[in-house]
Design a protein around this motif. Structure first.
Motif, PDB file in Angstrom:
ATOM      1  N   ALA A 374       0.824  -1.207   0.000  1.00 40.41           N
ATOM      2  CA  ALA A 374       0.000   0.000   0.000  1.00 40.41           C
ATOM      3  C   ALA A 374       0.859   1.258   0.000  1.00 40.41           C
ATOM      4  CB  ALA A 374      -0.927  -0.010   1.212  1.00 40.41           C
ATOM      5  N   GLU A 375       2.048   1.179   0.594  1.00 36.96           N
ATOM      6  CA  GLU A 375       2.942   2.335   0.686  1.00 36.96           C
ATOM      7  C   GLU A 375       3.958   2.384  -0.455  1.00 36.96           C
ATOM      8  OE1 GLU A 375       4.712   2.008   4.536  1.00 36.96           O
ATOM      9  OE2 GLU A 375       2.817   2.316   5.608  1.00 36.96           O
ATOM     10  N   ARG A 376       3.826   1.501  -1.431  1.00 40.35           N
ATOM     11  CA  ARG A 376       4.721   1.429  -2.592  1.00 40.35           C
ATOM     12  C   ARG A 376       6.151   1.105  -2.175  1.00 40.35           C
ATOM     13  NH1 ARG A 376       5.582   5.662  -5.437  1.00 40.35           N
ATOM     14  NH2 ARG A 376       5.578   4.755  -7.490  1.00 40.35           N
ATOM     15  N   ARG A 377       6.316   0.349  -1.098  1.00 37.89           N
ATOM     16  CA  ARG A 377       7.646  -0.060  -0.637  1.00 37.89           C
ATOM     17  C   ARG A 377       8.056  -1.410  -1.205  1.00 37.89           C
ATOM     18  NH1 ARG A 377       9.183   3.652   2.896  1.00 37.89           N
ATOM     19  NH2 ARG A 377       7.597   4.757   4.118  1.00 37.89           N
ATOM     20  N   ILE A 378       7.145  -2.052  -1.907  1.00 32.66           N
ATOM     21  CA  ILE A 378       7.478  -3.241  -2.677  1.00 32.66           C
ATOM     22  C   ILE A 378       6.898  -3.036  -4.073  1.00 32.66           C
ATOM     23  CG2 ILE A 378       5.450  -4.453  -1.723  1.00 32.66           C
ATOM     24  CD1 ILE A 378       6.962  -7.091  -2.288  1.00 32.66           C
ATOM     25  N   LEU A 379       7.742  -3.202  -5.071  1.00 40.31           N
ATOM     26  CA  LEU A 379       7.348  -3.023  -6.470  1.00 40.31           C
ATOM     27  C   LEU A 379       7.716  -4.291  -7.228  1.00 40.31           C
ATOM     28  CD1 LEU A 379       8.770   0.591  -6.950  1.00 40.31           C
ATOM     29  CD2 LEU A 379       6.392  -0.037  -6.488  1.00 40.31           C
ATOM     30  N   VAL A 380       6.857  -4.688  -8.156  1.00 37.82           N
ATOM     31  CA  VAL A 380       7.053  -5.958  -8.867  1.00 37.82           C
ATOM     32  C   VAL A 380       6.880  -5.735 -10.369  1.00 37.82           C
ATOM     33  CG1 VAL A 380       6.216  -8.321  -9.158  1.00 37.82           C
ATOM     34  CG2 VAL A 380       6.176  -7.258  -6.881  1.00 37.82           C
ATOM     35  N   TRP A 381       7.835  -6.287 -11.120  1.00 35.67           N
ATOM     36  CA  TRP A 381       7.723  -6.280 -12.584  1.00 35.67           C
ATOM     37  C   TRP A 381       8.025  -7.677 -13.103  1.00 35.67           C
ATOM     38  CZ3 TRP A 381      11.527  -7.462 -16.250  1.00 35.67           C
ATOM     39  CH2 TRP A 381      11.158  -7.230 -17.593  1.00 35.67           C
ATOM     40  N   THR A 549       3.470   9.679  -3.661  1.00 37.82           N
ATOM     41  CA  THR A 549       4.774  10.273  -3.371  1.00 37.82           C
ATOM     42  C   THR A 549       5.867   9.221  -3.341  1.00 37.82           C
ATOM     43  OG1 THR A 549       4.552  10.048  -0.963  1.00 37.82           O
ATOM     44  CG2 THR A 549       3.692  12.060  -1.959  1.00 37.82           C
ATOM     45  N   THR A 550       7.092   9.686  -3.514  1.00 38.96           N
ATOM     46  CA  THR A 550       8.251   8.817  -3.323  1.00 38.96           C
ATOM     47  C   THR A 550       8.214   8.243  -1.907  1.00 38.96           C
ATOM     48  OG1 THR A 550       9.677   9.996  -4.881  1.00 38.96           O
ATOM     49  CG2 THR A 550      10.768   8.819  -3.084  1.00 38.96           C
ATOM     50  N   PRO A 551       8.361   6.933  -1.728  1.00 38.34           N
ATOM     51  CA  PRO A 551       8.398   6.363  -0.376  1.00 38.34           C
ATOM     52  C   PRO A 551       9.614   6.895   0.393  1.00 38.34           C
ATOM     53  CG  PRO A 551       8.004   4.655  -2.012  1.00 38.34           C
ATOM     54  CD  PRO A 551       8.421   5.885  -2.761  1.00 38.34           C
ATOM     55  N   LEU A 552       9.373   7.462   1.548  1.00 38.82           N
ATOM     56  CA  LEU A 552      10.432   8.043   2.373  1.00 38.82           C
ATOM     57  C   LEU A 552      10.697   7.140   3.569  1.00 38.82           C
ATOM     58  CD1 LEU A 552       8.961  11.663   2.351  1.00 38.82           C
ATOM     59  CD2 LEU A 552      10.743  10.762   0.842  1.00 38.82           C
ATOM     60  N   VAL A 553      11.573   7.606   4.448  1.00 38.99           N
ATOM     61  CA  VAL A 553      11.850   6.864   5.674  1.00 38.99           C
ATOM     62  C   VAL A 553      10.586   6.788   6.527  1.00 38.99           C
ATOM     63  CG1 VAL A 553      13.251   6.842   7.774  1.00 38.99           C
ATOM     64  CG2 VAL A 553      14.271   7.547   5.603  1.00 38.99           C
ATOM     65  N   THR A 555       6.146   8.196   6.625  1.00 36.01           N
ATOM     66  CA  THR A 555       5.030   8.637   5.800  1.00 36.01           C
ATOM     67  C   THR A 555       4.931  10.155   5.879  1.00 36.01           C
ATOM     68  OG1 THR A 555       3.809   6.589   6.205  1.00 36.01           O
ATOM     69  CG2 THR A 555       2.545   8.473   5.422  1.00 36.01           C
ATOM     70  N   PRO A 556       5.006  10.875   4.757  1.00 34.21           N
ATOM     71  CA  PRO A 556       4.996  12.339   4.826  1.00 34.21           C
ATOM     72  C   PRO A 556       3.694  12.871   5.395  1.00 34.21           C
ATOM     73  CG  PRO A 556       4.759  11.591   2.551  1.00 34.21           C
ATOM     74  CD  PRO A 556       5.101  10.389   3.375  1.00 34.21           C
ATOM     75  N   GLU A 557       3.811  13.954   6.152  1.00 31.65           N
ATOM     76  CA  GLU A 557       2.633  14.600   6.727  1.00 31.65           C
ATOM     77  C   GLU A 557       1.820  15.252   5.609  1.00 31.65           C
ATOM     78  OE1 GLU A 557       1.584  18.326   9.732  1.00 31.65           O
ATOM     79  OE2 GLU A 557       3.573  17.400   9.776  1.00 31.65           O
ATOM     80  N   THR A 558       0.495  15.182   5.743  1.00 32.44           N
ATOM     81  CA  THR A 558      -0.387  15.793   4.752  1.00 32.44           C
ATOM     82  C   THR A 558      -0.742  17.209   5.176  1.00 32.44           C
ATOM     83  OG1 THR A 558      -1.335  13.658   4.145  1.00 32.44           O
ATOM     84  CG2 THR A 558      -2.590  15.620   3.556  1.00 32.44           C
ATOM     85  N   LEU A 559      -0.515  18.153   4.281  1.00 29.62           N
ATOM     86  CA  LEU A 559      -0.832  19.551   4.549  1.00 29.62           C
ATOM     87  C   LEU A 559      -2.266  19.859   4.144  1.00 29.62           C
ATOM     88  CD1 LEU A 559       2.370  21.236   3.080  1.00 29.62           C
ATOM     89  CD2 LEU A 559       1.768  21.138   5.505  1.00 29.62           C
ATOM     90  N   GLY A 560      -2.939  20.683   4.921  1.00 29.54           N
ATOM     91  CA  GLY A 560      -4.226  21.188   4.506  1.00 29.54           C
ATOM     92  C   GLY A 560      -4.022  22.363   3.548  1.00 29.54           C
ATOM     93  N   VAL A 561      -4.656  22.319   2.394  1.00 25.73           N
ATOM     94  CA  VAL A 561      -4.497  23.377   1.402  1.00 25.73           C
ATOM     95  C   VAL A 561      -5.849  24.036   1.166  1.00 25.73           C
ATOM     96  CG1 VAL A 561      -3.809  23.946  -0.949  1.00 25.73           C
ATOM     97  CG2 VAL A 561      -2.582  22.157   0.304  1.00 25.73           C
ATOM     98  N   ALA A 562      -6.006  25.240   1.708  1.00 23.50           N
ATOM     99  CA  ALA A 562      -7.242  26.002   1.514  1.00 23.50           C
ATOM    100  C   ALA A 562      -7.047  26.888   0.281  1.00 23.50           C
ATOM    101  CB  ALA A 562      -7.542  26.840   2.747  1.00 23.50           C
TER     102      ALA A 562
END
Length: 570
Positions: A374-381, A549-553, A555-562
């Motif tokens: 779910a976090e895109r930390r495993i990718l398969v091709w 988003t690019t998987p980071l160390v 989970t990035p915080e989500t900003l509220g955008v008004a």
């Protein structure tokens, strides 16, 4: 009058049947997951009875004819659709899965003494796929009446069922993909080689991190073994790209993406990155793999929940709590560069051995892989086109973000330009907003990316030159240089980029038909920068925004955008 009474009575009875059915669906789901076949079958049979009754009560011609009436009509339609959806799920999903509950348990997906029982997975393919189709059909039907104006209790029932279908349907999709893909990938049809890429989030790439180490996994008939390991230093710099790339992609990401093994994950398209890595491995070691799988240290920490702690030859013990800190920071502080690759290789092989031994907790293992996916930390091709098609549109396929009629998807991809291991100190926050200000109804989308360098003020001297990069690529030690690429949807338009609310130079371009904007940020310790990327929608009507988003160390915080017509980039 007779018709009204007929509909009223049948509607009352149908609602009663639905009220009894929905809790049973949840009960059966839980019992199927834990493998309690007898209890699951009882709940499934009772559910099927209530669901069939509700569908029968709302499916006659008189009922359907009344659906065209004002006010009452939408309510009748929703009752019918909800009843039919529950009936379909009960008949084609819950009942067949309940009958297989004795073989559906997490243990089927966990190795035992280096091997997996592939036949158990193969036997589940038909009932699981039928369940997926049932949930997909119900989801579409419920979506068609999602906005119907109905009375409160009925709206609540519709929304409750929709939420259950979305949640459980997502699990069933993952289950279906697993039982269809794992057997061939694990050698059900003959020997199979898979290349594992271990991405290092301390040096960011669009897909997660630089592929610091690799391993070859050989499978045959369910028996799995790690047969070879390599580090980036084992690969040459190729004089020209090893595979062809689309002109747009080559212009954006450069030839080095297909010349340096460290740079194959610059592109956010994992199928391309995997193809490049596969060709490099073949040229260097002579083995042409059939699959490529990328993972990162955060996923490894999830796996350690299932295996328990591991101890390596240095005496260090890795747990699910300390693995990320150890691999992305402590190793660089404690050990010389000459020893680091060996440590990474030993950690990978030790975790693999622990998984293959069968000592891991099966349920925790499945949960770890699901979370990482779910976090895109495993990718398969997979090289096989039909196998890869199974993954189309899923997070683990690693494709560019896909928009729908209801969602506008954006990709925020970060790449380290420092030549360092400083990215554990890069704090990232992202957010999105939408507003419509034009007469033609085209919406404005703003994507906000806030970066902060959290490294200590004395990072230039307190951190090793290997971690800071030592200024070798033009970034002062302690500072972090990052390229930020924001991909919008196909058919949208660039509107520019603001840095702290002021226009800033940026690179507008496209990749594989996607509109995108690029900026490069350089931050000294303690500095922050907030970028606002503007895009104009390609068609009238606002959509929900979805950010990948690019998987980071972390989970990035989500900003509220008004967003307002005064604040949106235009």
């Amino acid at each position: 009058m007779f018709a009204v009474a007929w509909i009223g009575i049948r509607g009352f009875l149908a609602v009663n049947e639905l009220q009894a059915a929905v809790p049973l669906a949840k009960t059966a789901q839980k019992q199927i997951v834990v493998g309690d076949a007898e209890a699951a079958q009882r709940a499934a049979d009772e559910l099927a009875g209530h669901a069939a009754s509700a569908a029968s009560l709302t499916g006659d011609p008189i009922w359907r004819g009344a659906e065209v009436l004002p006010v009452i009509g939408p309510n009748l339609e929703v009752v019918r659709v909800v009843s039919a959806s529950v009936d379909r799920i009960a008949r084609d999903a819950v009942v067949p899965l309940a009958s297989s509950a004795g073989t559906i348990d997490a243990g089927a997906f966990a190795p035992s003494e280096g091997s997996l029982d592939l036949q158990a997975m193969i036997d589940l393919q038909e009932p699981v796929h039928e369940a997926r189709v049932a949930f997909d059909t119900a989801s579409v039907a419920l979506g068609d009446v999602a906005d119907a104006s109905v009375i409160g209790p009925l709206a609540d029932a519709r929304n409750e069922l929709t939420a259950m279908v979305d949640e459980t349907g997502g699990v069933v999709v993952g289950f279906d993909n697993a039982v269809r893909l794992l057997p061939p990938m694990l050698g059900a049809d003959g020997p199979r080689d898979t290349l594992l890429l271990f991405q290092n989030n301390a040096e960011l790439r669009s897909l997660g991190g630089v592929p610091g180490s690799m391993a070859l996994v050989h499978a045959d008939g369910g028996a799995v073994a790690m047969t070879q390991q390599a580090a980036t230093g084992d690969f040459p710099v190729y004089p020209k790209r090893v595979v062809d790339m689309p002109v747009e992609t080559r212009a954006l990401w450069g030839e080095n993406t297909a010349r340096y093994v460290q740079d194959v994950t610059f592109t956010p398209q994992f199928p391309l990155a995997a193809t490049i890595a596969r060709e490099m491995w073949k040229r260097q070691f002579g083995t042409e793999v059939q699959s490529v799988v990328a993972v990162d240290p955060v996923m490894l920490s999830y796996l350690l929940r299932a295996t328990g702690p591991i101890t390596i030859s240095t005496g260090d013990q890795l747990t699910s709590e300390n693995a990320v800190q150890y691999l992305l920071s402590d190793v660089y502080a404690r050990y010389p560069v000459s020893q680091q690759d060996a440590i990474f290789a030993e950690v990978a092989s030790t975790v693999f051995a622990s998984l293959a031994s069968g000592s891991a907790d099966p349920q925790a293992l499945v949960e770890a892989v699901a979370q990482a996916g779910a976090e895109r930390r495993i990718l398969v091709w997979n090289a096989d086109v039909e196998e890869q098609a199974v993954l189309a549109g899923t997070t683990i396929a690693g494709g560019l973000p896909e928009s729908t009629d209801a969602e506008q998807a954006f990709g925020v991809y970060l790449n380290d330009m420092t030549g360092s291991k400083m990215d554990p100190y890069l704090d990232v926050q992202v957010g999105a907003g939408v507003v419509t200000c034009r007469n033609d109804g085209l919406p404005n989308y703003d994507i906000v990316v806030k970066l902060t360098n959290t490294a200590p003020a004395d990072a230039a001297t307190s951190l090793s030159s290997y971690v800071t990069g030592g200024g070798e690529y033009g970034t002062p030690p302690g500072s972090i240089t990052t390229s930020v690429h924001v991909y919008s949807a196909q058919g949208t338009y660039n509107l520019g980029v603001l840095l702290d609310d002021e226009p800033v130079g940026y690179h507008p371009t496209s990749d594989s038909g996607y509109t995108l904007s690029k900026v490069v940020s350089r931050l000294a310790p303690g500095e922050s920068a907030e970028y606002r990327f503007g895009f104009l929608g390609g068609e009238a009507g606002e959509k929900r925004t979805l950010l990948e988003t690019t998987p980071l160390v972390y989970t990035p915080e989500t900003l509220g955008v008004a967003l307002s017509c005064e604040s949106a980039i235009r």
